[in-house]
Motif scaffolding. Structure first.
Motif, PDB file in Angstrom:
ATOM      1  N   SER A 119       0.820  -1.216   0.000  1.00 21.02           N
ATOM      2  CA  SER A 119       0.000   0.000   0.000  1.00 21.02           C
ATOM      3  C   SER A 119       0.851   1.263   0.000  1.00 21.02           C
ATOM      4  O   SER A 119       0.331   2.361   0.209  1.00 21.02           O
ATOM      5  N   LYS A 120       2.173   1.099  -0.189  1.00 21.67           N
ATOM      6  CA  LYS A 120       3.101   2.218  -0.334  1.00 21.67           C
ATOM      7  C   LYS A 120       3.261   3.035   0.947  1.00 21.67           C
ATOM      8  O   LYS A 120       3.412   4.254   0.914  1.00 21.67           O
ATOM      9  N   SER A 133      -5.568  11.902   6.478  1.00 18.95           N
ATOM     10  CA  SER A 133      -6.462  12.543   5.510  1.00 18.95           C
ATOM     11  C   SER A 133      -5.766  12.856   4.190  1.00 18.95           C
ATOM     12  O   SER A 133      -6.417  13.027   3.159  1.00 18.95           O
ATOM     13  N   SER A 134      -4.438  12.923   4.216  1.00 19.39           N
ATOM     14  CA  SER A 134      -3.702  13.237   2.996  1.00 19.39           C
ATOM     15  C   SER A 134      -3.277  11.992   2.226  1.00 19.39           C
ATOM     16  O   SER A 134      -2.697  12.106   1.148  1.00 19.39           O
ATOM     17  N   LEU A 135      -3.524  10.816   2.777  1.00 21.58           N
ATOM     18  CA  LEU A 135      -3.091   9.571   2.141  1.00 21.58           C
ATOM     19  C   LEU A 135      -4.182   9.036   1.220  1.00 21.58           C
ATOM     20  O   LEU A 135      -5.374   9.335   1.398  1.00 21.58           O
ATOM     21  N   PRO A 136      -3.784   8.206   0.212  1.00 26.81           N
ATOM     22  CA  PRO A 136      -4.791   7.510  -0.596  1.00 26.81           C
ATOM     23  C   PRO A 136      -5.675   6.651   0.301  1.00 26.81           C
ATOM     24  O   PRO A 136      -5.239   6.177   1.359  1.00 26.81           O
ATOM     25  N   MET A 141      -6.385   2.997   4.917  1.00 26.26           N
ATOM     26  CA  MET A 141      -7.075   1.820   5.466  1.00 26.26           C
ATOM     27  C   MET A 141      -6.090   0.762   5.920  1.00 26.26           C
ATOM     28  O   MET A 141      -6.313   0.076   6.930  1.00 26.26           O
ATOM     29  N   ALA A 142      -4.977   0.602   5.193  1.00 25.40           N
ATOM     30  CA  ALA A 142      -3.954  -0.368   5.597  1.00 25.40           C
ATOM     31  C   ALA A 142      -3.369   0.005   6.954  1.00 25.40           C
ATOM     32  O   ALA A 142      -3.147  -0.857   7.818  1.00 25.40           O
ATOM     33  N   SER A 236      -7.160   5.901  -6.577  1.00 20.82           N
ATOM     34  CA  SER A 236      -8.319   6.779  -6.695  1.00 20.82           C
ATOM     35  C   SER A 236      -9.353   6.450  -5.632  1.00 20.82           C
ATOM     36  O   SER A 236      -9.242   5.475  -4.916  1.00 20.82           O
ATOM     37  N   SER A 237     -10.373   7.239  -5.563  1.00 24.62           N
ATOM     38  CA  SER A 237     -11.378   7.063  -4.512  1.00 24.62           C
ATOM     39  C   SER A 237     -12.380   5.962  -4.833  1.00 24.62           C
ATOM     40  O   SER A 237     -13.283   5.725  -4.064  1.00 24.62           O
ATOM     41  N   THR A 238     -12.251   5.321  -5.958  1.00 24.42           N
ATOM     42  CA  THR A 238     -13.250   4.320  -6.336  1.00 24.42           C
ATOM     43  C   THR A 238     -12.685   2.913  -6.398  1.00 24.42           C
ATOM     44  O   THR A 238     -13.403   1.983  -6.720  1.00 24.42           O
ATOM     45  N   ALA A 239     -11.388   2.734  -6.141  1.00 22.80           N
ATOM     46  CA  ALA A 239     -10.780   1.402  -6.247  1.00 22.80           C
ATOM     47  C   ALA A 239     -10.908   0.659  -4.922  1.00 22.80           C
ATOM     48  O   ALA A 239     -10.751   1.236  -3.855  1.00 22.80           O
TER      49      ALA A 239
END
Length: 1003
Positions: A119-120, A133-136, A141-142, A236-239
């Motif tokens: 998850s980088k 809040s600034s993370l993907p 979530m990870a 992205s916010s949808t994956a």
């Protein structure tokens, strides 16, 4: 199409038909995962174990050309294996409940670290320093998943874990278990150090007001197969799988509440935080519904947490204290306002808000306080029990046995309070018909179970009773009570037409039969039978109750009486007399037997002798239960009658074996050894096995103080018991169903009986030995059976006993002895002996040895310590060396060792005549000890052991424990230059304190 189905379809459609440029092994693994699990709609069981397999393969170290072990290489094969493990977890939707149940801490730690990596999340970065809040979404979530797992693992590690019983020792398995255990401890240590950071991360997550996404199989495939998409769709916010903000807050609040609750054991103020989080969780579940949560929460556990927080925080919150009954009860228990608890329970009987388990726990605590000497609580216990019982009745549960016990002796006050509770627990205007029916049935059964008609009248005339039961139901109940006692009129307002109905003949017979069953007055029984026989001559009234039992040897004689009235009367008088004798109602038994004797004397000399024999047995029981308890010798008349029974030679008299057994036991208990050894007739010894056993026992006990050469009778007794315990097919069966053994060595041993079945053998031994109460006789019997138990070839742990040296040390035909029956007899005999005298230290040592031999080490320690306590005034005096022998001390050492109490082992090694330094040092090297460890150092008086402890703690870097050992070794009374008397006094004082501490632990 669902998201899960879309993931499976995308994963399978993207799979190439031919292997890519990877090894055959990698392709097969990927095929196995996809075929076995991704194509199944709901795999059962979940494929969690695949994670273990993949991660173990990926973490295997490599060996270079110089045969040096290298860390696992970061090659394509290992990356694929890690990816497959992540796919399995994604298939399970990253459900921590499922993963934690099936994966060990090291494996789950490795899996979540791989999730952070893919998850980088930069390695080495503190999560608390990252702005979520600034993370993907998937990265945030990870991090949340990892820190939630860390908190949950810390909480779970604080719970007690049941030790798994180890199987056969296998070196490789034991090494693997030990490695995993050490790895788990190291991970837990790191997690606990980072616990504050994890809490801050989760607190920060509660401020996020946006949905997050967790990796699915599809997003993992995209990350692995197309690195260029990392900053595209996968971030992205949808994956991935969407997790709503409410679901995240709900689960994070629950996990934070659990860690705060755990920390509250050392910091009470933290309970307020726990309460806030748990209540917030409950609100979110109520708002969104538990079914909508992606991560399930145990709502029963959550309710328990909320109740506990309410109670624990109530003392500082008066408003909360008044809000819940839990807090009120908690406050009343602490302040001693027990009457207020009764009021709370009575009020709750209308609302039924308190759980049954909570009500019972409060009652148990009140009972415990009452048993500790607070007599004023007896009334409170009764009232709370009544409230609980009425609550159970209204909810359709079974009435507790405690209520039945407390109501064995009802009183006017008890009945009044019960009716008050019943009236206050049901609102007749709004109550359902089911509640009314349950309450009516309870009051009705209460009336039927009472013998005092005054109390029945109190209930039946109460307003609630009249409203709940219809007229016909009340009439039927009154009729049932009239049958029990027809002379009493229970109804305050008799219905003339109902009572004027004439009773039929069958009703009259039924009433008389009922009275016949209940009566123990012999003259009333005779009168009832005359009336019954006057009504009908077709019935056999001795058969109307299946509780009337007469031994078969008597039954054939009684049922041979021609006159039916006399037959019924003799049978019923004897059956009732035997029953009264069995329940120790000796007064009524004597009256019944005397009436029966007077009756049969007129026509049957055989039955007259039978009744004389039964009255002799009754007199023996009466003396043993009365004057015999205080040690008063029986009257000479009773002893003469016992001798007369044993010497009786009347032919064709039916005899019960129990009478002969009790007579012999009676003579042994009152030390009539001279009669048994010198005066008993020889024919009686040769024909009665119990007399023979009694004679050998008496002779053996009589000669115990003498030299070994004079103990011929002990050898004879040994041979007789061995013969009884032997299993053989070469016996002649008699008419009575038993097998007679004729001794070929000496005719003076006579004929002995044995039983072929183990159960019958144990019954034979129990019936004969258990009436014995004389300590010397019991000790002799115990030592004999213990010696017989110890001669087994496969015996590992011998049992010690007093006078054990008088018995032979071998048996010629060892295979013929039923040692299983012998072992059962030893256990039963020592249990019975301890009921006679629970302070006999030799018997306590035998009980302890039995528990030790059967691997019940905690129970064995209990009895070893009890044996020492009873003979040393609870260790205030020195325990005699013949009680705490070296063998006993070594067994206590082994018990402590197997219970993982290694410091106790080291201390007990000092008790031996020669200190066992090897065992003591080995025990102190163990770090996983279940005892108090360094707090026991004050009980060590051996300077060598204390010096070793100092060295050991210095080597381990345990400074605090080393200082405790140095303090112990520096006491002046342990100085080697002191006189021997001072050193012995110091050792004795430490022995006393240690054994007293052990006794408090195991008693």
């Amino acid at each position: 199409m669902s998201a899960e189905a879309a993931d499976r379809e995308a994963a399978t459609s993207s799979r190439p038909c031919t292997p890519p440029q990877t090894s055959w092994f990698e392709f097969v693994l990927e095929e196995a995962l996809l075929e076995q699990h991704l194509q199944k709609p709901s795999p059962d069981p979940p494929p969690v174990q695949l994670i273990v397999q993949f991660l173990e393969q990926a973490s295997k170290p490599s060996v270079n050309e110089q045969n040096q072990v290298q860390p696992p290489p970061d090659n394509k094969r290992n990356r694929i294996l890690k990816l497959l493990a992540l796919k399995v977890a994604a298939h399970l939707k990253w459900d921590l409940d499922v993963l934690e149940k099936s994966l060990s801490v090291p494996v789950l730690n490795m899996l979540l670290n791989e999730l952070l990596c893919i998850s980088k999340v930069p390695p080495g970065t503190k999560h608390v320093d990252v702005d979520l809040s600034s993370l993907p979404p998937t990265t945030a979530m990870a991090i949340l998943l990892y820190n939630r797992w860390a908190i949950r693992t810390i909480v779970q590690s604080s719970f007690p874990v049941k030790q798994v019983k180890p199987g056969p020792p296998q070196l490789n398995v034991m090494n693997h278990i030990q490695q995993e255990k050490e790895l788990t401890e190291n991970i837990l240590k790191v997690l606990k150090e980072q616990a504050a950071d994890s809490i801050l991360v989760l607190e920060g997550a509660l401020k996020l007001n946006k949905d997050l996404y967790v990796h699915t199989i599809r997003t993992l495939d995209l990350l692995a197969m197309e690195p260029g998409m990392v900053n595209g769709e996968t971030e992205s916010s949808t994956a991935g799988l969407k997790i709503s903000a409410e679901e995240i807050q709900c689960q994070v609040c629950y996990d934070l509440g659990a860690i705060y609750f755990q920390q509250g054991s050392t910091n009470a103020a933290v309970h307020e935080k726990a309460k806030e989080k748990f209540f917030k969780t409950r609100e979110l579940i109520a708002k969104n519904g538990s079914s909508s949560l992606h991560f399930t929460i145990d709502e029963e556990r959550l309710a328990g947490y909320c109740q506990a927080c309410e109670v624990l925080t109530s003392s500082s919150d008066d408003a909360s204290q008044q809000a819940t009954p839990y807090s009120k009860i908690h406050s009343c228990m602490k302040s001693g306002k027990y009457q207020d608890i009764v009021k709370i329970f009575l009020e709750d009987n209308l609302t039924l808000s308190l759980p049954e388990q909570f009500r019972q726990s409060v009652l148990r605590e009140l009972f415990q306080k009452a048993q500790q000497g607070n007599d004023a609580l007896d009334e409170v216990c009764f009232k709370v029990c009544v409230c609980n019982t009425v609550c159970d009745v209204l909810q359709g549960r079974i009435i507790d046995i405690q209520f039945c016990q407390l109501f064995l002796k009802p009183s006017k006050e008890k009945i009044d309070f019960l009716l008050e509770v019943c009236s206050g627990s049901i609102n007749l205007e709004s109550a359902s018909e089911e509640l009314k029916r349950r309450m009516a049935a309870f009051l009705k059964n209460l009336c039927l179970g009472m013998e005092d008609l005054q109390f029945v009248f109190m209930i039946s005339s109460h307003e609630l009773f009249i409203k709940l039961l219809k007229d016909d139901e009340r009439k039927l109940l009154i009729d049932q009570m009239r049958k029990r006692s027809p002379r009493i009129n229970l109804c305050t307002k008799p219905v003339t037409s109902f009572y004027d109905i004439p009773a039929s003949a069958s009703v009259n017979i039924g009433q008389l039969e009922h009275q016949l069953i209940l009566s123990v007055d012999p003259w009333r029984i005779r009168q009832i039978l005359i009336e019954l026989h006057g009504m009908t001559s077709e019935r056999q009234f001795w058969t109307i109750s299946n509780k009337w039992e007469v031994p078969n040897v008597y039954g054939s004689v009684i049922l041979g009486i021609k006159d039916s009235l006399t037959r019924d009367l003799v049978y019923i008088l004897m059956a009732k007399g035997l029953h009264c004798c069995a329940i120790k109602d000796f007064v009524h038994a004597k009256q019944l037997f005397a009436a029966c004797l007077e009756l049969v004397t007129e026509f049957s000399p055989k039955l007259r002798q039978v009744m004389l024999n039964e009255m002799l047995l009754l007199d023996i029981y009466t003396h043993e239960a009365g004057a015999g308890v205080s040690g008063e010798r029986p009257p000479s008349d009773l002893i003469s009658r016992v001798r007369g029974y044993l010497e009786m030679r009347v032919p064709d008299i039916p005899l019960r074996q129990v009478i002969a057994e009790e007579c012999v036991a009676f003579l042994l208990n009152w030390c009539e050894n001279e009669y048994l050894t010198m005066q008993v007739p020889l024919p009686l010894v040769q024909t009665n096995p119990y007399v023979k056993l009694g004679q050998l026992l008496a002779a053996t006990c009589k000669e115990l103080p003498g030299p070994k050469e004079s103990r011929r009778t002990a050898k004879d007794l040994w041979e007789v018991v061995v013969q009884i315990c032997s299993v053989s097919n070469q016996h002649k069966r008699g008419n009575d169903g038993r097998v007679s053994l004729i001794k070929h060595r000496e005719s003076t041993l006579g004929i002995m009986y044995r039983y072929e079945k183990k159960v019958e053998f144990c019954q034979f031994m129990g019936i004969f030995f258990f009436p014995l109460q004389e300590p010397l006789v019991l000790t002799t019997i115990l030592s004999l059976f213990v010696k017989l138990h110890n001669v087994r070839e496969d015996i590992v742990n011998d049992i010690a006993a007093e006078h054990i040296s008088i018995w032979p040390s071998s048996i010629p035909n060892l295979q013929s002895v039923d040692f299983e029956a012998v072992a059962i007899t030893v256990k039963e005999l020592v249990s019975y002996a301890l009921t006679i005298n629970a302070n006999n230290h030799f018997w306590l040592i035998i009980q302890a040895d039995i528990y030790f031999a059967t691997n019940q080490y905690s129970a064995a320690l209990h009895y070893y310590l009890q044996a020492g306590a009873v003979c040393s005034d609870f260790f205030n005096k020195m325990v005699p060396p013949d009680v705490y022998t070296d063998q006993v001390i070594k067994r206590m050492i082994k018990c402590c060792s197997l219970l993982n109490c290694h410091t106790q082992v080291a201390i007990l090694c000092q008790f031996l005549r020669e200190v066992d330094y090897k065992t003591a040092f080995k025990a102190l090297q163990e770090q996983n000890s279940h005892d108090a460890m360094d707090s026991y150092y004050e009980y060590i008086w051996d300077v060598t052991i204390l010096e070793y402890l100092t060295y050991l703690h210095h080597k381990r870097g345990e400074t605090d424990k080393r200082q405790i050992a140095i303090k112990a070794i520096g006491q002046t009374e342990l100085n080697a230059s002191n006189p021997e008397e001072v050193l012995q006094l110091a050792a004795q004082r430490r022995k006393k304190k240690f054994l007293q501490a052990m006794a408090k632990l195991y008693f």
